[in-house]
Design an enzyme around this catalytic site. Structure first.
Site, PDB file in Angstrom:
ATOM      1  N   GLU B 125       0.351  -0.860   0.135  1.00  0.00           N
ATOM      2  CA  GLU B 125      -0.309   0.257  -0.152  1.00  0.00           C
ATOM      3  C   GLU B 125       0.974   0.885  -0.002  1.00  0.00           C
ATOM      4  OE1 GLU B 125      -2.702  -0.480   2.870  1.00  0.00           O
ATOM      5  OE2 GLU B 125      -3.928  -3.031   2.595  1.00  0.00           O
ATOM      6  N   MET B 126       1.002   1.910   1.044  1.00  0.00           N
ATOM      7  CA  MET B 126       1.827   3.041   1.251  1.00  0.00           C
ATOM      8  C   MET B 126       3.346   2.748   1.245  1.00  0.00           C
ATOM      9  SD  MET B 126      -0.524   4.897   3.416  1.00  0.00           S
ATOM     10  CE  MET B 126      -0.593   6.372   3.370  1.00  0.00           C
TER      11      MET B 126
END
Lengths: 332, 332
Positions: B125-126
């Site tokens: 994700e991030m």
């Protein structure tokens, strides 16, 4: 008592008026607030600006690389496009972009409308096509109604899309910076250091290119006038448009408005900080090495160019219909 | 005349009160408006929610996959993460997520605070880390001042970050849908078709799982009760947390609030439209094939669950300092 106050007020207003007159002679002029002619068109343009369905992936909107929370830029050296492709050039800020005499670093679009169509269809950016974008928008009842209301048409084309986007972008000006307050006559708006920085900015020649309301954006200039600019970036500048060898490394001078927020700097994003940018500009464009104190003064001045950021209510985008073409983020 | 009006008003208020009493017995209750206890903390949380510098690339924020312009979701089957990686599961909406009894599809976080730390450090994700995220935030003068103001601390930790994020997310409720207006006694808020859809929704058993204010979000249930669910998606559901074979394909029941906006549906995003989702739920969970007319009624009801979307002013994020760690979007 009252008479004394009146005299004081008159004297003060004379001082302010004189100062304002003097500052009208300055090479940088204040940013004027936006005049909104068609609020409904601006509102539609705002939706489109935040609309990821204009991209093939359904993930990238104009705001992805011209982030209005971040000075209208993405603060990356090179932008991230469809499939995480690396963009070829640093994303310029959309703030005050209506003041640019042409659009893109190489000036290949004559205005915001012409610019707005570019990234949608650029395979390295949003990777859609005008046809697909129109098919998507036309399938969405909320957009059909809004285009009808704004443009009186049942037939959405890329022309209405770019008109609305440009109308929104024209509102993205940043008036009332401390520097503009000073330009308008408020002598106390700048500190001694900031004012010294502005005088140095003028006297050393920065202002030859960074002038006008945007402090830039109104000419092409060569990157590396005195000393050649060394970069791995492949961008040729204006030569890519004209084909003329003399136009190699000629780029549109970027605006310095809100420059504090729009790092990193230059068309290749090579300078991470204002101090680096000032140092490189001094040596390469002016043949001058600023002392640390001079550099700090200019940086202090540049930070006074941060204006009032647009106050924007986040748009709520209309829902897709069952027959809206779905995004295709992944190849498989 | 006045007396007649008073009688009319009294009679009307009795009807409304009776209707409201009857509707208190309904299995779905209205969404209550947010009560904001600490506006400064909520404002900080909003900034963090829109903050791409919490990601390694500087490109992905919470809002990328929980887009508040789009019902708090990304409207993708699987989300796009760092380096364009394909996420493992459909992003649930952040709207009304404070009403979920646990967070994530598999319930592995007990509340919003525990959830908020996850995506920051998730490599798909991030792709940042809590350490890096804190280093970035701590380097930014604007954030240092704001954390100091809100939490009275000079030492930002992930704890304050997730507290602020959760405080903001708790405000993201969507009261005043047409269905809630009906629940509160406004008989005219629903059409005959929508009401028929609601009755069918209750009588055919949907409401066994989709109940409470969020119409879901308060139990784990098996995907594929009557007929097994066929999917390529590898998610195991609750079994990934408990290790128990009996928990395979047990997922947190998603909220149906704003379901019109949060397509595509199911943990794998396999259903593009509400009609598809209703059809599959009917056959797999209830052993019932809805007729096209019944399906249209239920879909019409579901669309009445769209509430007032949060009115949010886009935050302006504080500028990085010269020593703020720069994003690393590309490997090279």
């Amino acid at each position: 008592m009252i008479i004394t106050r009146l005299f004081q007020a008159a004297a003060l207003s004379t001082i302010v008026a004189t100062a304002a007159y003097a500052q009208q002679q300055e090479p940088i002029q204040p940013i004027e607030p936006a005049v909104i002619k068609d609020p409904a068109q601006v509102e539609l343009g705002k939706k489109l600006f935040f609309e990821p369905r204009l991209s093939k992936s359904g993930f990238i909107s104009c705001n992805s690389c011209h982030n209005l929370s971040r000075g209208g830029s993405d603060n990356l050296k090179a932008s991230i496009g469809h499939n995480w492709q690396q963009g070829g050039i640093n994303s310029p800020t959309v703030l005050n972009s209506s003041l640019n005499f042409v659009q893109f670093w190489d000036g290949r679009a004559k205005d915001l409308r012409e610019q707005a169509g570019g990234p949608i269809a650029n395979p390295v950016e949003m990777a859609s096509s005008h046809e697909l974008a129109i098919q998507v928008l036309s399938s969405i009842p909320g957009y059909r109604a809004e285009f009808k209301q704004v443009f009186g048409t049942d037939n959405i084309t890329i022309d209405e899309v770019t008109r609305a986007l440009a109308a929104f972008e024209e509102t993205l000006v940043t008036p009332d910076s401390r520097f503009d307050q000073w330009l308008r006559g408020d002598q106390g708006a700048l500190t001694v250091q900031e004012l010294a920085g502005y005088n140095l900015f003028k006297n050393s020649g920065c202002v030859a290119c960074h002038n006008g309301p945007a402090a830039g954006g109104n000419s092409f200039q060569k990157m590396g006038v005195v000393v050649p600019y060394a970069t791995d970036n492949a961008a040729e500048g204006r030569a890519a448009v004209t084909g003329a060898d003399a136009d190699r490394f000629m780029f549109k001078v970027p605006t310095l408005r809100n420059v504090e927020l729009t790092y990193p700097y230059f068309h290749d994003g090579a300078a991470d900080t204002l101090a680096q940018a000032v140092d490189i500009m001094g040596r390469l464009q002016l043949g001058r090495t600023f002392t640390p104190e001079e550099s700090a003064q200019i940086v202090a001045f540049l930070k006074t160019l941060t204006g009032k950021q647009p106050r924007l209510q986040l748009p709520v985008l209309p829902a897709s219909a069952d027959d809206t073409p779905r995004p295709v983020p992944f190849a498989n």
